[in-house]
Design an enzyme around this catalytic site. Structure first.
Site, short mmCIF file in Angstrom:
data_model
loop_
_atom_site.label_atom_id
_atom_site.label_comp_id
_atom_site.label_asym_id
_atom_site.label_seq_id
_atom_site.Cartn_x
_atom_site.Cartn_y
_atom_site.Cartn_z
N ASN A 147 0.82 -1.22 0.00
CA ASN A 147 0.00 0.00 0.00
C ASN A 147 0.84 1.26 0.00
O ASN A 147 0.37 2.33 0.37
CB ASN A 147 -0.98 -0.01 1.18
CG ASN A 147 -0.29 -0.27 2.51
OD1 ASN A 147 0.92 -0.38 2.60
ND2 ASN A 147 -1.09 -0.37 3.57
N GLN A 314 -4.28 4.63 18.43
CA GLN A 314 -5.26 4.41 17.37
C GLN A 314 -6.23 3.33 17.81
O GLN A 314 -5.79 2.21 18.07
CB GLN A 314 -4.57 4.02 16.06
CG GLN A 314 -3.76 5.18 15.50
CD GLN A 314 -3.27 4.98 14.08
OE1 GLN A 314 -2.93 5.93 13.41
NE2 GLN A 314 -3.23 3.75 13.60
#
Length: 393
Positions: A147, A314
């Site tokens: 990615n 996160q």
């Protein structure tokens, strides 16, 4: 038989998709530089479908269960009573995404005596305590390059959105207004601006290549200087350190891995060396920036804008100051989890699992830790107490 514990983000609030905006994905033949795409024996998913959420399961369930292995998929990853914490002690493999990381701390690794393999479905393994992984004899792997271009595209989008003041202008439309003066009072052209990247590996170079057609002046800093042919091709200016580079830039983008030498790098001191009105873009790791220094710089006008895709922790709490600071363009950590990227990192995760379960070698470019030491791309990109610094990726 192995137990695989997979931590993924929640399904969409309206439920797992039954249809998609597009019917297919473009065919990508290979990565820049010649690395091949993931090559699993097979895949049990449709490329372009949502694979990174719980119901998607990275397309692994049929593959693993037909072989007699156990797959546990959860989004509940934080706290002593979480599913992750309960299932970890007898897990052989943990799979996590950078976007919804299962933090494999030294304490958690110590609670998992059977754990042998930690896989990052994507790139970036800083949510794993690499020192503890080395000490415990774990293998750590990630789907390198799967990615990288996705993140680079997101960064270019953020640069344009911040400099052109896109988000506030769009908000005027949503609110029923037509306030052109308000929209353009903070809008500029990127043409002629100086942009610099901290880190010039796969993502950093991809960002520079995509910005060159905008007629921007390109700068970079990295541990190891790029080959002269690349500098000449892109007309790059090299700076030995971030402190040397940032005073020359109108836009600074961070593309370095998180390790002890980069943690807290963008503090009051370094931000204070930047030109007033610089835009800072961070799709690397949040901890590379001092959280409160960024807030102060925006409030005081030192930074014209901050856009990022990474937070710590996160997910961040509702009162995280980056949610409400002025002139920001923050997104949830989704830059590297486009449906296009998911097809690649799901396939790469299966490729890694196939190799490990069959006792075959895992690709060197996927390796972060193996055999009690940093290995593969990990030896180049990360630092631990057991290893000297490598170069920024």
């Amino acid at each position: 038989m192995a137990k695989v514990l997979c931590v993924l983000y929640d399904d969409p609030v309206d439920g797992y998709p039954t249809s998609y905006a597009r019917d297919d994905l473009p065919v990508i033949e290979g990565y820049p530089g010649g690395q091949t795409l993931p090559t699993p024996e097979a895949v049990d998913f449709t490329p372009g479908h949502l694979l990174g959420s719980v119901s998607g399961g990275l397309g692994l369930r049929r593959f693993l269960e037909e072989r007699g292995h156990t797959l546990v998929v959860t989004s509940d990853k934080d706290g002593e009573d979480s599913v992750f914490e309960r299932e970890l002690p007898d897990a052989d493999v943990v799979i996590s995404q950078p976007f919804w990381p299962a933090y494999l701390t030294a304490e958690r690794i110590a609670k998992a005596p059977r754990l042998k393999l930690a896989i990052t479905a994507g790139i970036g393994s800083d949510h794993v305590d690499l020192d503890a992984a080395i000490a415990g004899g774990l293998t750590v792997a990630e789907v390198t390059y799967s990615n990288s271009i996705s993140v680079a595209e997101h960064e270019v989008m953020m640069i344009l959105a911040m400099v052109r003041n896109y988000l506030p202008a769009h908000q005027w439309v949503l609110d029923g207004g037509w306030n052109i003066a308000d929209c353009v009072a903070r809008s500029y052209d990127v043409e002629g601006m100086h942009v610099g990247t901290v880190g010039a590996g796969r993502i950093g170079q991809a960002v520079l290549r995509r910005l060159k057609p905008f007629d921007m002046h390109l700068h970079y800093t990295a541990r190891h200087r790029l080959p002269q042919r690349i500098e000449q091709e892109l007309d790059l200016t090299f700076h030995p350190t971030p402190a040397d580079m940032v005073p020359h830039c109108d836009v600074v983008t961070i593309n370095a891995p998180l390790h002890p030498q980069t943690e807290g790098m963008f503090d009051d001191g370094l931000i204070g060396r930047m030109k007033r009105g610089t835009y800072l873009i961070n799709c690397a790791r949040a901890e590379i920036c001092d959280r409160d220094a960024v807030v102060r710089a925006l409030q005081r006008g030192r930074l014209a804008g901050y856009a990022g895709d990474v937070w710590f922790p996160q997910p961040p709490p509702a009162d995280h100051p980056w949610r409400t600071m002025p002139h920001h363009g923050m997104t949830p950590h989704m830059s590297g989890s486009s449906l296009s990227a998911q097809a690649r990192y799901a396939a790469g995760t299966r490729e890694i699992l196939e190799a490990w379960l069959d006792g075959a070698p895992i690709r060197e470019e996927y390796l972060i830790v193996r055999g009690g030491a940093l290995a593969g791309v990990g030896a180049q990109s990360y630092t631990t107490q057991h290893a000297p610094p490598g170069h920024t990726a």
